[in-house]
Write a protein that holds these residues in place. Structure first.
Motif, short mmCIF file in Angstrom:
data_model
loop_
_atom_site.label_atom_id
_atom_site.label_comp_id
_atom_site.label_asym_id
_atom_site.label_seq_id
_atom_site.Cartn_x
_atom_site.Cartn_y
_atom_site.Cartn_z
N TYR A 181 -1.04 107.41 106.29
CA TYR A 181 -0.16 108.31 107.35
C TYR A 181 -0.19 109.76 107.07
O TYR A 181 -0.51 110.10 105.71
CB TYR A 181 1.29 107.75 106.85
CG TYR A 181 1.47 106.16 107.70
CD1 TYR A 181 1.78 105.93 108.86
CD2 TYR A 181 1.51 105.36 106.61
CE1 TYR A 181 1.75 104.64 109.18
CE2 TYR A 181 1.87 104.06 107.00
CZ TYR A 181 2.09 103.59 108.37
OH TYR A 181 2.01 102.48 108.75
N PRO A 182 0.18 110.51 108.05
CA PRO A 182 0.19 110.13 109.35
C PRO A 182 -0.87 109.84 109.86
O PRO A 182 -1.97 110.33 109.67
CB PRO A 182 1.02 111.38 109.88
CG PRO A 182 0.30 112.61 108.92
CD PRO A 182 0.14 111.96 107.84
N VAL A 202 1.77 109.75 117.30
CA VAL A 202 1.24 109.98 115.83
C VAL A 202 2.64 109.17 114.98
O VAL A 202 3.81 109.74 115.30
CB VAL A 202 1.16 111.40 115.59
CG1 VAL A 202 1.09 111.53 113.79
CG2 VAL A 202 -0.13 111.92 116.17
N GLU A 242 4.57 108.80 111.17
CA GLU A 242 4.35 109.37 109.90
C GLU A 242 4.41 108.47 108.79
O GLU A 242 4.02 108.72 107.88
CB GLU A 242 5.53 110.38 109.73
CG GLU A 242 5.83 111.64 110.77
CD GLU A 242 6.15 111.31 112.15
OE1 GLU A 242 5.43 112.04 113.36
OE2 GLU A 242 6.67 110.32 112.48
N ASP A 243 5.08 107.24 109.21
CA ASP A 243 5.02 106.30 108.06
C ASP A 243 5.36 104.76 108.66
O ASP A 243 5.53 104.61 109.81
CB ASP A 243 6.17 106.71 107.17
CG ASP A 243 7.44 106.92 107.83
OD1 ASP A 243 7.85 106.28 108.80
OD2 ASP A 243 8.52 107.70 107.40
#
Length: 94
Positions: A20-21, A70, A72-73
């Motif tokens: 990630y991302p 996208v 991030e986690d």
């Protein structure tokens, strides 16, 4: 020999390693393309994303869209999945 009469569905024994991302794509399936697009916008808010048509069933009843954005986690990725899955306009999320 002990055989499980109710075999469990296929699953990964190890959690996949995701860096990630990263860009993530969901396939969202429902009855109405406009309703699906609205559901996606409701769940993702003002995030930058790409929505493309994927497929329409031969009878024209179902349509699917690819949603690329996208994440991030892990938490964010799974949150979007759950919210899409629980939306009334969405039949299936992959």
């Amino acid at each position: 020999m002990n055989i499980d009469p109710f075999p469990k569905p296929f699953s990964c024994k190890e959690k996949p390693s995701i860096q990630y991302p990263c860009s993530w794509t969901y396939k969202v399936i429902g009855l109405n393309e406009n309703a699906l697009r609205q559901a996606i916008k409701t769940v993702t808010g003002d995030r930058n994303l790409l929505i493309t048509r994927s497929h329409t069933s031969s009878g024209g009843k179902y349509c699917s869209l690819n949603v690329e954005l996208v994440v991030e986690d892990d938490e964010t990725r799974l949150k979007f999945y759950q919210h899409l899955k629980n939306h009334a306009a969405v039949k299936v999320v992959m």
